[in-house]
Design a protein around this motif. Structure first.
Motif, PDB file in Angstrom:
ATOM      1  N   ASP A 133      -1.383  22.543   4.781  1.00 55.33           N
ATOM      2  CA  ASP A 133      -1.963  22.674   3.441  1.00 55.33           C
ATOM      3  C   ASP A 133      -3.456  22.957   3.516  1.00 55.33           C
ATOM      4  O   ASP A 133      -4.003  23.755   2.739  1.00 55.33           O
ATOM      5  N   SER A 141      -5.446  26.162   2.071  1.00 54.32           N
ATOM      6  CA  SER A 141      -6.528  26.006   1.096  1.00 54.32           C
ATOM      7  C   SER A 141      -7.792  26.713   1.565  1.00 54.32           C
ATOM      8  O   SER A 141      -8.462  27.407   0.790  1.00 54.32           O
ATOM      9  N   ARG A 147      -2.150  24.587 -11.723  1.00 57.90           N
ATOM     10  CA  ARG A 147      -1.663  23.236 -11.984  1.00 57.90           C
ATOM     11  C   ARG A 147      -2.741  22.241 -11.579  1.00 57.90           C
ATOM     12  O   ARG A 147      -3.283  22.315 -10.479  1.00 57.90           O
ATOM     13  N   GLY A 176      -2.683  19.103 -10.747  1.00 61.34           N
ATOM     14  CA  GLY A 176      -2.389  18.340  -9.534  1.00 61.34           C
ATOM     15  C   GLY A 176      -2.648  19.142  -8.278  1.00 61.34           C
ATOM     16  O   GLY A 176      -3.253  18.654  -7.318  1.00 61.34           O
ATOM     17  N   GLY A 177      -2.218  20.409  -8.268  1.00 61.70           N
ATOM     18  CA  GLY A 177      -2.441  21.253  -7.104  1.00 61.70           C
ATOM     19  C   GLY A 177      -3.913  21.552  -6.883  1.00 61.70           C
ATOM     20  O   GLY A 177      -4.397  21.591  -5.750  1.00 61.70           O
ATOM     21  N   GLU A 206      -5.454  18.379  -5.430  1.00 60.62           N
ATOM     22  CA  GLU A 206      -5.005  18.147  -4.049  1.00 60.62           C
ATOM     23  C   GLU A 206      -5.769  19.057  -3.083  1.00 60.62           C
ATOM     24  O   GLU A 206      -6.206  18.631  -2.016  1.00 60.62           O
ATOM     25  N   ALA A 207      -5.916  20.344  -3.470  1.00 62.26           N
ATOM     26  CA  ALA A 207      -6.659  21.284  -2.624  1.00 62.26           C
ATOM     27  C   ALA A 207      -8.123  20.869  -2.499  1.00 62.26           C
ATOM     28  O   ALA A 207      -8.716  20.959  -1.412  1.00 62.26           O
ATOM     29  N   GLU A 215       0.624  17.431 -13.919  1.00 62.20           N
ATOM     30  CA  GLU A 215       1.547  18.555 -14.085  1.00 62.20           C
ATOM     31  C   GLU A 215       1.064  19.571 -15.108  1.00 62.20           C
ATOM     32  O   GLU A 215       1.718  20.600 -15.320  1.00 62.20           O
ATOM     33  N   SER A 235      -0.497  22.670 -16.631  1.00 65.51           N
ATOM     34  CA  SER A 235      -0.814  23.996 -16.101  1.00 65.51           C
ATOM     35  C   SER A 235      -1.496  24.826 -17.177  1.00 65.51           C
ATOM     36  O   SER A 235      -1.268  24.618 -18.372  1.00 65.51           O
ATOM     37  N   HIS A 258      -7.234  29.659  -9.637  1.00 61.91           N
ATOM     38  CA  HIS A 258      -7.261  28.451  -8.815  1.00 61.91           C
ATOM     39  C   HIS A 258      -8.447  28.456  -7.851  1.00 61.91           C
ATOM     40  O   HIS A 258      -9.176  27.464  -7.744  1.00 61.91           O
ATOM     41  N   GLN A 276     -11.624  25.953  -7.868  1.00 64.30           N
ATOM     42  CA  GLN A 276     -11.766  25.144  -6.662  1.00 64.30           C
ATOM     43  C   GLN A 276     -13.174  25.289  -6.088  1.00 64.30           C
ATOM     44  O   GLN A 276     -13.815  24.306  -5.704  1.00 64.30           O
TER      45      GLN A 276
END
Length: 507
Positions: free
Chosen positions: A195, A199, A214, A216-217, A220-221, A244, A246, A251, A255
């Motif tokens: 992962d 990323s 999303r 959460g994603g 996490e990243a 959850e 979106s 992204h 990020q």
């Protein structure tokens, strides 16, 4: 021109006043510090931080040549002008060879103001060139990083993949709890490694603008990228109200924005503290938005990055989004400006709250799309560009960048020019664009004059003129175009995109 800090090396008060009277007559806004010895001069360089030095040639116990030598040890680019009653041709040539910017004879003092202004302009141009070179080097490093990440990703995947297989195999030994736990640990480490590679690869390469993000994603990243960057003295909390959830966005850009804010926050906590990253939904009323912001009331995602660090005073907050402004000893000062552009490209707004010794809170408000019917969806689809070339001519750098970023985001090939002259040079090099968007209020080369010059260079299609409703431009002397569309400032993205579609459909 903002107020100029002048360090004057002079032991004669009448001569010092003569020099300053010339600057006053030219309406130059300045603050001055006068010194007449080496100790005072060195102290002024450190504490007064001048923009330019004006120096007599000889003083008791000190000299202009020594002042120039000390300055060049301190700063290679700061302008230095000799102002002297006696400076022969050979001495003048030697002074210029040793790093002086110019020399003015007191008998010809009328040339001083123009020399000062020219020296300041040239120094700023040199600094801008250096910043541009630094940014080019930085961009090349990122490009190299992307190529390196792409080349290594295959090998790293090959190295990490066995960990997943070995972990699964060890977990099959359920009769031995110790081996099963070890298997779970090995598998999880392999998965986290994969992962993290993905990323970093995504961050280095960038991504397409239109995608479902999303929460959460995204978090996490961010957590994976932050690993190794958070010192033991800083506690990191990452919480999402609805992991959850979106929304339409990018992204990688978001990020990048969150990562930049988090790294800045860590640097603002040299003694340690707490860093909170959160996400929550919020309804924003029309009164929330400031004049000129292209945003609508409704449901928003609020991304928060909050620290308990040293905070910022009002002067720093006022200049926070200026290009190249930074409080760090190293860095370009472009990180926060990039964040603001990213949020604006998502049709959102950015807020910051901070006080000295009370930490800093950044809030990123991203609109959450409401349900739209088919007719509204068709209208949105019609705003999308098809790679048409749009030349945007705006003098104000921040506005120019935001307009270009918005058009790029909607599928146009937007090209930026900060003056009419630059626009003409672009057309000579690249040819005639599909559409020209010109600010009417440019100071040196007005929007109307720019359009006239573009017409002389072969542009015949319709044009979009950004105007102020209280001072409409005089178009009487402008050669004929198919049509001139005027948009009142401040310009909303929707209005600009709708006008662009109208212009292009009329071609």
């Amino acid at each position: 021109m903002p107020s100029v800090r002048i360090l004057q090396v002079e032991d004669s008060r009448p001569d010092a006043e003569l020099v300053l009277s010339e600057l006053d007559a030219d309406a130059l806004v300045y603050t001055v510090q006068v010194v007449d010895d080496e100790a005072g001069y060195l102290a002024a360089l450190r504490e007064f931080k001048p923009d330019i030095v004006l120096s007599d040639l000889s003083l008791p116990g000190f000299s202009g040549r020594r002042a120039l030598e000390l300055l060049r040890e301190h700063d290679q680019e700061l302008p230095f002008i000799f102002v002297s009653a006696r400076l022969g041709e050979e001495a003048a040539i030697e002074a210029l060879r040793n790093g002086a910017t110019d020399y003015i004879l007191k008998q010809n003092i009328a040339r001083l103001a123009s020399a000062v202004r020219r020296a300041l302009r040239e120094a700023e141009a040199a600094r801008a060139h250096q910043r541009a070179e630094a940014e080019l080097i930085r961009a090349q490093r990122f490009e190299s990083l992307a190529m390196l990440a792409g080349g290594l990703s295959h090998d790293l995947r090959n190295l990490l993949q066995p960990l997943l297989l070995a972990g699964d195999s060890l977990q099959d030994y359920q009769e031995d709890p110790r081996l099963a736990r070890l298997g779970a640990l090995v598998r999880d480490c392999g998965k986290r490694g994969l992962d993290m590679v993905q990323s970093m690869l995504s961050f280095a390469r960038g991504a397409h603008r239109a995608e479902q993000v999303r929460i959460g994603g995204l978090f996490e990243a961010l957590g994976l990228l932050m690993q190794g960057s958070v010192p033991k003295t800083v506690t990191l909390h990452i919480d999402a109200e609805d992991p959850e959830l979106s929304f339409d966005g990018n992204h990688t850009e978001l990020q990048q924005c969150l990562l930049n804010l988090c790294l800045n926050a860590i640097q603002a906590m040299p003694a340690g503290g707490e860093l909170h990253v959160g996400a929550a939904q919020i309804n924003l009323p029309a009164s929330f938005f400031r004049f000129g912001e292209d945003a609508q009331p409704g449901r928003y995602l609020c991304l928060t990055v909050a620290d308990t660090g040293i905070g910022m005073d009002q002067e720093v907050l006022r200049r926070l989004y200026e290009p190249f402004f930074t409080t760090k000893t190293t860095g370009t000062g472009l990180g926060l400006l990039s964040c603001k552009r990213i949020v604006a490209s998502h049709n959102g707004v950015m807020r910051v709250e901070s006080e000295p010794d009370h930490g800093t809170h950044f809030y990123l408000y991203i609109p959450l799309a409401e349900h739209v019917d088919a007719s509204e969806q068709d209208e949105q689809d019609n705003l999308q560009g098809n790679g048409e070339r749009v030349l945007v001519v705006v003098e104000e750098a921040a506005q120019l960048s935001l307009l270009v970023d918005t058009l790029d985001a909607w599928g146009y090939q937007a090209h930026a020019s900060q003056s009419g002259t630059a626009a003409l040079q672009w057309i000579e090099a690249q040819g005639v664009p599909d559409v020209v968007v010109v600010d009417a209020d440019m100071s040196l080369f007005t929007g109307v004059r720019t359009l006239a010059a573009l017409i002389d260079h072969g542009y015949r299609d319709s044009a979009i003129l950004l105007t102020r409703s209280d001072t409409p431009p005089d178009l009487s002397g402008l050669p004929a175009l198919e049509h001139i569309y005027q948009i009142d400032k401040p310009v909303s993205a929707r209005t600009l995109l709708l006008t662009l579609r109208e212009v292009l459909q009329g071609h």
